[in-house]
Design an enzyme around this catalytic site. Structure first.
Site, short mmCIF file in Angstrom:
data_model
loop_
_atom_site.label_atom_id
_atom_site.label_comp_id
_atom_site.label_asym_id
_atom_site.label_seq_id
_atom_site.Cartn_x
_atom_site.Cartn_y
_atom_site.Cartn_z
N ASP A 194 8.31 8.40 -6.58
CA ASP A 194 9.52 9.17 -6.30
C ASP A 194 9.86 9.21 -4.82
O ASP A 194 10.69 10.02 -4.39
CB ASP A 194 9.37 10.60 -6.83
CG ASP A 194 8.29 11.40 -6.08
OD1 ASP A 194 7.49 10.77 -5.34
OD2 ASP A 194 8.25 12.63 -6.22
N ASN B 160 -2.94 8.92 4.88
CA ASN B 160 -1.75 8.12 5.13
C ASN B 160 -1.47 7.90 6.62
O ASN B 160 -0.81 6.92 6.98
CB ASN B 160 -0.53 8.80 4.50
CG ASN B 160 -0.62 8.87 2.99
OD1 ASN B 160 -1.22 8.01 2.36
ND2 ASN B 160 -0.02 9.90 2.41
N GLU C 263 3.22 14.54 2.84
CA GLU C 263 2.36 13.43 2.41
C GLU C 263 2.17 12.42 3.54
O GLU C 263 1.07 11.90 3.74
CB GLU C 263 2.96 12.73 1.18
CG GLU C 263 2.85 13.55 -0.08
CD GLU C 263 3.42 12.82 -1.29
OE1 GLU C 263 3.29 11.57 -1.36
OE2 GLU C 263 4.00 13.48 -2.16
N HIS D 130 -6.14 -5.88 -1.82
CA HIS D 130 -7.01 -5.83 -0.64
C HIS D 130 -7.34 -7.22 -0.11
O HIS D 130 -8.16 -7.34 0.80
CB HIS D 130 -8.30 -5.07 -0.97
CG HIS D 130 -8.11 -3.59 -1.04
ND1 HIS D 130 -9.14 -2.70 -1.30
CD2 HIS D 130 -7.01 -2.81 -0.87
CE1 HIS D 130 -8.68 -1.46 -1.29
NE2 HIS D 130 -7.38 -1.51 -1.05
N PRO E 183 -7.35 7.80 -4.51
CA PRO E 183 -8.78 7.50 -4.57
C PRO E 183 -9.37 7.34 -3.16
O PRO E 183 -8.79 6.70 -2.30
CB PRO E 183 -8.84 6.18 -5.34
CG PRO E 183 -7.49 5.56 -5.16
CD PRO E 183 -6.52 6.70 -5.04
N SER F 53 8.09 10.33 -2.45
CA SER F 53 7.58 11.52 -1.75
C SER F 53 6.67 11.17 -0.59
O SER F 53 6.52 11.96 0.35
CB SER F 53 6.86 12.45 -2.73
OG SER F 53 5.77 11.79 -3.36
N ARG G 92 0.83 -1.20 0.00
CA ARG G 92 0.00 0.00 0.00
C ARG G 92 0.87 1.26 0.00
O ARG G 92 0.55 2.26 -0.65
CB ARG G 92 -0.91 -0.01 1.23
CG ARG G 92 -1.94 1.10 1.24
CD ARG G 92 -2.84 0.98 2.46
NE ARG G 92 -3.73 2.13 2.57
CZ ARG G 92 -4.18 2.62 3.69
NH1 ARG G 92 -3.81 2.06 4.84
NH2 ARG G 92 -4.99 3.65 3.72
N HIS H 105 0.54 4.31 -2.63
CA HIS H 105 0.31 5.70 -2.22
C HIS H 105 1.44 6.61 -2.70
O HIS H 105 1.21 7.79 -2.96
CB HIS H 105 0.16 5.79 -0.70
CG HIS H 105 -1.19 5.38 -0.21
ND1 HIS H 105 -1.87 6.08 0.76
CD2 HIS H 105 -2.00 4.36 -0.57
CE1 HIS H 105 -3.04 5.50 0.98
NE2 HIS H 105 -3.14 4.45 0.19
#
Length: 304
Positions: free
Chosen positions: A65, A79, A73, A178, A148, A67, A53, A57
């Site tokens: 990258d 998150n 983030e 999932h 999403p 990030s 996951r 993300h």
């Protein structure tokens, strides 16, 4: 073990990702990540789901990258506190830095860790091209704009993934992740009393765990059948009305995606695993930085 061979995807005008990218510069890099992930997952299988996951993300916000490992983030409600595995990535990075300083990107470590988690939890072993560079920008607002929501419709999901260059079939295939991991009650509690697509017995078991009036926010397994095994049983659960999130169950209800769910549910495990591996490699190539772009972070949680 399922070995997959997949094409390398890269953005036009930039050096491509390559298999065996660290063969000369840091030949032990992938082994170090694999050992670190295996040790973590042996103590807590949920970490493997978290690492897959985490890679997703990362790739959906500013491309793959690294990030997501930076503060803006990382601290977004999408998150935090849900994402897991940050410490595993940091530990692998520190071990690699002792052997090959300033060589292996955090973005590549994320991709390797997701692949290794897939192998450990689902015996899916796909080769990962590397050469990603780390970004030096992390945006709180871009998380909201790109990730999403767990309450999107199938059509909205298709549009969200299409913006990243992924097809509806690939979106449904990647949703098979999932079949492992856990979700907080708050992410699906609106379905427990008024959603006719939710299996009655499954809804009753979820209501027994999830509080009616706020308070604590416990977690439940994403897949009630095989919660610690990455497999295509997830799709059979969707067809039985046992998809946990709105974004899970809508895949089986919508005419736009129901056929892909049916095919994946009927597939032999090896066939679905091959699709999953190809989709993971394509996802791991979204808007990557290569060549002289970005940087190689010395610490995954900080820009240089």
């Amino acid at each position: 073990m399922i070995m997959l061979f997949v094409p390398v995807v890269h953005a036009a005008g930039s050096p491509p990702l390559r298999f065996g990218f660290y063969t000369r510069s840091c030949p032990g890099a992938e082994s170090i990540v694999r050992r670190t992930v295996r040790r973590a997952v042996s103590h807590n299988p949920g970490i493997g789901a978290g690492l897959i996951r985490l890679h997703f993300h990362d790739c959906f916000v500013r491309g793959c990258d690294g990030s997501v490992l930076l503060k803006a983030e990382r601290d977004h409600p999408a998150n935090n506190p849900g994402l897991r595995g940050f410490n595993v990535i940091s530990k692998a990075k520190r071990r690699i830095e002792r052997t090959c300083p300033n060589t292996v990107s955090c973005a590549d470590i994320l991709a390797f860790a997701a692949r290794d988690s897939s192998q450990i939890l689902g015996r899916i072993n796909y080769p990962i091209p590397a050469g990603r560079r780390d970004g030096n920008v992390s945006s709180f607002n871009e998380v909201t704009q790109n990730l999403p929501s767990p309450r999107l419709s199938a059509d909205q999901l298709i549009q969200n993934f299409a913006r990243k260059g992924l097809s509806a079939d690939e979106m449904v295939t990647l949703s098979g992740a999932h079949s492992i991991g856990r979700a907080r009650c708050s992410s699906f509690s609106d379905r427990l009393y008024n959603d006719p697509t939710l299996d009655r017995n499954y809804a009753a078991s979820l209501r027994a765990t999830c509080p009616v009036n706020g308070g604590s926010d416990p977690t439940v397994a994403m897949d009630p059948a095989t919660p610690n095994r990455l497999d295509n049983r997830y799709y059979a659960e969707l067809r039985a009305g046992r998809g946990l999130l709105t974004t899970d169950q809508t895949l089986a209800e919508s005419p736009a995606t129901r056929g892909y769910v049916d095919v994946n549910a009927r597939s032999y495990g090896v066939a679905w695993a091959a699709k999953f591996g190809r989709a993971m490699v394509k996802m791991g190539s979204i808007d990557v930085l290569t060549g002289n772009q970005g940087e190689i972070r010395r610490s995954c949680s900080l820009v240089n």
